[in-house]
Write a protein that holds these residues in place. Structure first.
Motif, mmCIF file in Angstrom:
data_model
loop_
_atom_site.group_PDB
_atom_site.id
_atom_site.type_symbol
_atom_site.label_atom_id
_atom_site.label_comp_id
_atom_site.label_asym_id
_atom_site.label_seq_id
_atom_site.Cartn_x
_atom_site.Cartn_y
_atom_site.Cartn_z
ATOM 1 N N ASN A 1 0.836 -1.211 0.000
ATOM 2 C CA ASN A 1 0.000 0.000 0.000
ATOM 3 C C ASN A 1 0.865 1.255 0.000
ATOM 4 N N GLU A 2 1.905 1.231 0.823
ATOM 5 C CA GLU A 2 2.799 2.373 0.960
ATOM 6 C C GLU A 2 3.506 2.673 -0.369
ATOM 7 N N VAL A 3 4.056 1.591 -0.956
ATOM 8 C CA VAL A 3 4.827 1.740 -2.179
ATOM 9 C C VAL A 3 3.958 2.266 -3.321
ATOM 10 N N VAL A 4 2.753 1.697 -3.484
ATOM 11 C CA VAL A 4 1.932 2.140 -4.612
ATOM 12 C C VAL A 4 1.394 3.558 -4.407
ATOM 13 N N THR A 5 1.089 3.933 -3.168
ATOM 14 C CA THR A 5 0.604 5.310 -2.953
ATOM 15 C C THR A 5 1.737 6.312 -3.185
ATOM 16 N N ASP A 6 2.977 5.922 -2.843
ATOM 17 C CA ASP A 6 4.130 6.791 -3.122
ATOM 18 C C ASP A 6 4.286 7.065 -4.613
ATOM 19 N N LEU A 7 3.879 6.091 -5.436
ATOM 20 C CA LEU A 7 3.998 6.263 -6.879
ATOM 21 C C LEU A 7 2.780 6.968 -7.465
ATOM 22 N N GLY A 8 1.838 7.314 -6.593
ATOM 23 C CA GLY A 8 0.665 8.056 -7.046
ATOM 24 C C GLY A 8 -0.568 7.208 -7.288
ATOM 25 N N PHE A 9 -0.462 5.861 -7.069
ATOM 26 C CA PHE A 9 -1.631 4.999 -7.266
ATOM 27 C C PHE A 9 -2.493 4.976 -6.012
ATOM 28 N N ALA A 10 -3.747 4.481 -6.165
ATOM 29 C CA ALA A 10 -4.596 4.285 -4.994
ATOM 30 C C ALA A 10 -4.071 3.085 -4.207
ATOM 31 N N GLN A 11 -4.445 3.004 -2.907
ATOM 32 C CA GLN A 11 -4.009 1.875 -2.074
ATOM 33 C C GLN A 11 -4.353 0.533 -2.710
ATOM 34 N N TYR A 12 -3.435 -0.417 -2.588
ATOM 35 C CA TYR A 12 -3.623 -1.739 -3.176
ATOM 36 C C TYR A 12 -4.858 -2.439 -2.605
ATOM 37 N N THR A 13 -5.056 -2.327 -1.283
ATOM 38 C CA THR A 13 -6.149 -3.064 -0.655
ATOM 39 C C THR A 13 -7.451 -2.271 -0.614
ATOM 40 N N ALA A 14 -7.447 -1.051 -1.155
ATOM 41 C CA ALA A 14 -8.659 -0.240 -1.099
ATOM 42 C C ALA A 14 -9.502 -0.416 -2.346
ATOM 43 N N GLN A 15 -10.807 -0.124 -2.200
ATOM 44 C CA GLN A 15 -11.730 -0.246 -3.323
ATOM 45 C C GLN A 15 -11.648 0.979 -4.223
ATOM 46 N N LYS A 16 -11.491 0.741 -5.525
ATOM 47 C CA LYS A 16 -11.419 1.838 -6.476
ATOM 48 C C LYS A 16 -12.733 2.033 -7.232
ATOM 49 N N GLY A 17 -13.370 0.941 -7.638
ATOM 50 C CA GLY A 17 -14.641 1.026 -8.365
ATOM 51 C C GLY A 17 -15.821 1.175 -7.408
ATOM 52 N N THR A 18 -17.047 1.166 -7.976
ATOM 53 C CA THR A 18 -18.227 1.264 -7.114
ATOM 54 C C THR A 18 -18.660 -0.124 -6.650
ATOM 55 N N SER A 19 -19.246 -0.196 -5.464
ATOM 56 C CA SER A 19 -19.742 -1.471 -4.937
ATOM 57 C C SER A 19 -20.827 -2.042 -5.838
ATOM 58 N N TRP A 20 -21.618 -1.158 -6.416
ATOM 59 C CA TRP A 20 -22.725 -1.561 -7.288
ATOM 60 C C TRP A 20 -22.206 -2.351 -8.485
ATOM 61 N N ASN A 21 -21.198 -1.800 -9.152
ATOM 62 C CA ASN A 21 -20.642 -2.489 -10.309
ATOM 63 C C ASN A 21 -19.919 -3.767 -9.921
ATOM 64 N N MET A 22 -19.205 -3.733 -8.796
ATOM 65 C CA MET A 22 -18.519 -4.944 -8.333
ATOM 66 C C MET A 22 -19.533 -6.046 -8.062
ATOM 67 N N THR A 23 -20.654 -5.677 -7.439
ATOM 68 C CA THR A 23 -21.683 -6.660 -7.121
ATOM 69 C C THR A 23 -22.237 -7.287 -8.393
ATOM 70 N N LEU A 24 -22.590 -6.432 -9.363
ATOM 71 C CA LEU A 24 -23.187 -6.957 -10.588
ATOM 72 C C LEU A 24 -22.204 -7.775 -11.410
#
Lengths: 578, 86
Positions: free
Chosen positions: A227-250
């Motif tokens: 998580n630390e390494v990817v956020t340092d490079l400007g990405f969102a956290q590895y273990t965090a949700q990026k998309g919407t729950s609605w789309n993930m569910t479907l």
């Protein structure tokens, strides 16, 4: 010995094994050709199902998806495994009790309708052909990358191998070859994963390793560090949700229902002796699949971490921390040659910078290389790399064979024997099945050599088809006695039609570029539903349509209602009939 | 099968068991793995954020356990209602 020679030896050895099994287990009757004589032990059938189901995509692409998407890739992990719960509970035992050879055959008889049977055949063929293209490409790529053979030659070798064991052995030959292929592929997948987990965390079990602390003495957990390494490079956290729950569910739901509706998977449950074996065998299939699917998150996370550490050996996100291009490792050079890894020195400082921001990022990585390059990145011995090549080819071959089997039995059993020439003898049908199989291999090979540009997009269509037409028709056939032929046909057409239209509106009619009515972006999607997720909605529309139509039309004849009652109890599941 | 009454009862029991299993299937994957993953991520299990663990590991283990639980209960039910094979 150099890597190419070693790879040749390992791959050739596996081919000799597959051919040997094919000769030993050749089919002599239609029952053996279509359903392996219904004599496969549930544990072995579970293994064959696992190899049948886990394709080049599961073996090669999935860990790469996880690496670059992190938590959001969980939809594939849950979607492609959760479908087995639906299969075990809702379909497998009842379809086994029904005791026929193919999925369209069940739909045709339950709904006493040739139209329903033909609709099912069309869905089956479209879904299966789509998949076959991907497998053929997988075989060609594995050959060209690891064995230094042109793509087309690799493809011909793959076709020849499938031809020998599928045409000769039918389902019986395929079953036993798939068992061998499962062993090869799972060994090839887990060995590098264990080595990498050991190196990074000191824990030999990748499933636990991903949650362990790093063995660099820092005491920091692997995932926390990632998580630390990817956020340092400007990405969102590895273990965090990026998309919407609605789309993930479907999307998860569509993949689950699609998995449960794919004919080449369902038909594997026809090969066991008893109804209770069909239930248990779905459980065993998932055990064998879970070994790979619970390892994949570790492979994805750890390979990604290794990749970042390679290009950013110094302090992450500081310009001096980036690797100098002329100091790049050998594996980097190897993959640059394939074009799957690209460096573009945007700021001209001769260092490889990997960033989220497009104008700063200088490294382009194709997701598919994560599994294949993994052993090289982790500096594992050559025999491990050779093994991964053999595993990738095994995954592609086993799935291709299962799909070709589904296609050829739909043609010989459902179309020829079932609709056009019902009076052919068993010997003639068996010959027809073999000819259909040979034809299917040639078509698949041709499509592998000239892959249509839409191959990747059509996978969404294959799942959409299985989810929106086949799964509901099968499930209602078992759970609702009142659904009649009209209701089922309308249900399938509405489910299929809406799913096709929804996908085509965003991806182009028949996937022809430029013919899409709306751009395929989230703000244009109906209720925010992405085209890949629409299968679940199509399934729902199928259920609703069938229910409403059945309410206003006459109930099915008595013998059909008895048939449904009969498939609900295990006793009396006989040998193969047709 | 002794009478149609028993067959209907067997089917009812089967549907009940199926419903229980499917509720667990839904809660573990969609509930813990997706809908409540964010709050659950504040807790951790063996170095994994909990919601993330359910999404990438826990749900798969649960699916396997669910199928074998169903198999075991159905085999019992088959015998109880005398509809088992052989």
């Amino acid at each position: 010995m150099n890597l190419t020679t070693l790879t040749w030896i390992v791959v050739a050895a596996t081919f000799v094994l597959y051919i040997g099994i094919a000769i030993w287990s050749r089919a002599t009757a239609t029952g053996e050709f279509y359903v392996a004589g219904r004599g496969v032990h549930p544990v072995l059938n579970g293994m064959a199902t696992a190899a049948d189901w886990m394709s080049a995509a599961s073996f090669i692409s999935m860990a790469g998806l996880i690496a670059f998407m992190g938590y959001d890739a969980s939809v594939y992990l849950m979607g492609w495994t959760g479908g087995y719960v639906l299969l075990a509970l809702l379909l497998a035992p009842y379809l086994r009790k029904f005791g026929k050879f193919t999925v369209p055959e069940f739909i045709g008889e339950r709904y006493y309708s040739q139209t329903a049977r033909i609709v099912a055949v069309i869905c089956l063929i479209v879904a299966s052909i789509t998949y076959v293209i991907g497998q053929m490409k997988g075989i060609g790529v594995a050959f060209s990358r690891f064995m230094e053979v042109p793509y087309d030659i690799g493809l011909y070798v793959g076709m020849a191998i499938v031809f020998v064991y599928a045409v000769l052995g039918g389902m019986k030959g395929i079953t036993y070859t798939q068992i061998a292929q499962y062993v090869v592929l799972i060994f090839a997948y887990t060995v590098p994963a264990i080595f990498i987990s050991l190196t990074l965390t000191g824990n030999p079990l990748p499933q636990l390793g991903l949650g362990s602390t790093l063995s660099d003495g820092s005491g920091v957990h692997m995932l926390t560090k990632l998580n630390e390494v990817v956020t340092d490079l400007g990405f969102a956290q590895y273990t965090a949700q990026k998309g919407t729950s609605w789309n993930m569910t479907l999307l998860t739901l569509s993949l689950m229902i699609g998995t449960a509706g794919l004919p080449h998977v369902i038909v594997r449950f026809f090969t066991v002796p008893k109804v209770r074996d069909a239930r248990a065998s779905a459980g065993w299939a998932l055990v064998f699949i879970a070994i790979l699917y619970t390892t994949a998150p570790a492979v994805g996370g750890m390979a990604f971490y290794n990749l970042i550490k390679t290009v950013q050996p110094g302090e992450i996100s500081s310009p001096e921390g980036a690797l100098k291009y002329d100091q790049r490792p050998q594996w980097f050079k190897n993959w640059e040659q394939t074009g799957l890894l690209k460096f573009d020195d945007k700021n001209g400082d001769g260092r490889i910078e990997y960033r989220k921001a497009a104008d700063q990022n200088e490294l382009k990585v194709d997701r598919d290389i994560m599994v294949l390059a993994n052993p090289e990145i982790a500096k594992l011995p050559n025999w491990v790399i050779a093994l991964v090549a053999a595993g990738g080819i095994a995954a592609a071959l086993s799935t291709a064979a299962g799909l070709l089997m589904a296609i050829s039995s739909a043609i010989s059993h459902d179309l020829l024997k079932g609709v056009f020439t019902p009076h052919i003898t068993e010997t003639q049908e068996l010959t027809a099945a073999r000819v259909a199989m040979a034809g299917a291999i040639i078509v698949a090979g041709f499509l592998g050599l000239h892959p249509p540009g839409f191959a990747a997009q059509v996978v969404a269509l294959a799942f959409g088809l299985a989810a929106s037409s086949l799964f509901p028709a099968l499930m209602m056939g078992i759970f609702n006695k009142r659904i009649n032929n009209t209701a089922a046909v309308w249900g399938m057409l509405v489910g299929l039609g809406t799913t096709l239209i929804y996908i085509f509106v965003y991806k182009g009619w028949l996937f022809i570029p430029g013919t899409n009515n709306l751009p395929n972006t989230p703000d244009n999607w109906l209720f925010g539903i992405q085209p890949e997720s629409f299968g679940a909605v199509g399934a729902l529309l199928n259920f609703i349509t069938a229910y409403v139509v059945s309410k206003v039309t006459a109930p099915p004849p008595d013998h059909i209602q008895h048939l449904v009652e009969d498939i609900r109890v295990p006793r009396g599941a006989g040998a193969a009939t047709h | 099968m002794k009478s149609s009454g028993t067959a209907a009862e067997y089917w009812k029991q089967n549907l009940k068991l199926m419903a229980i299993c499917l509720v667990i299937w839904l809660v573990v994957s969609y509930g813990l793995g997706i809908w409540f993953a964010k709050p659950l991520n504040h807790l951790s299990i063996g170095g994994y954020p909990l919601g993330f663990w359910f999404a990438q590991q826990g749900s798969i283990y649960t699916f396997v356990a669910l199928i074998f639980f169903y198999v075991w209960r159905m085999n019992k039910l088959d015998r109880q209602y005398d509809v088992h094979e052989d």
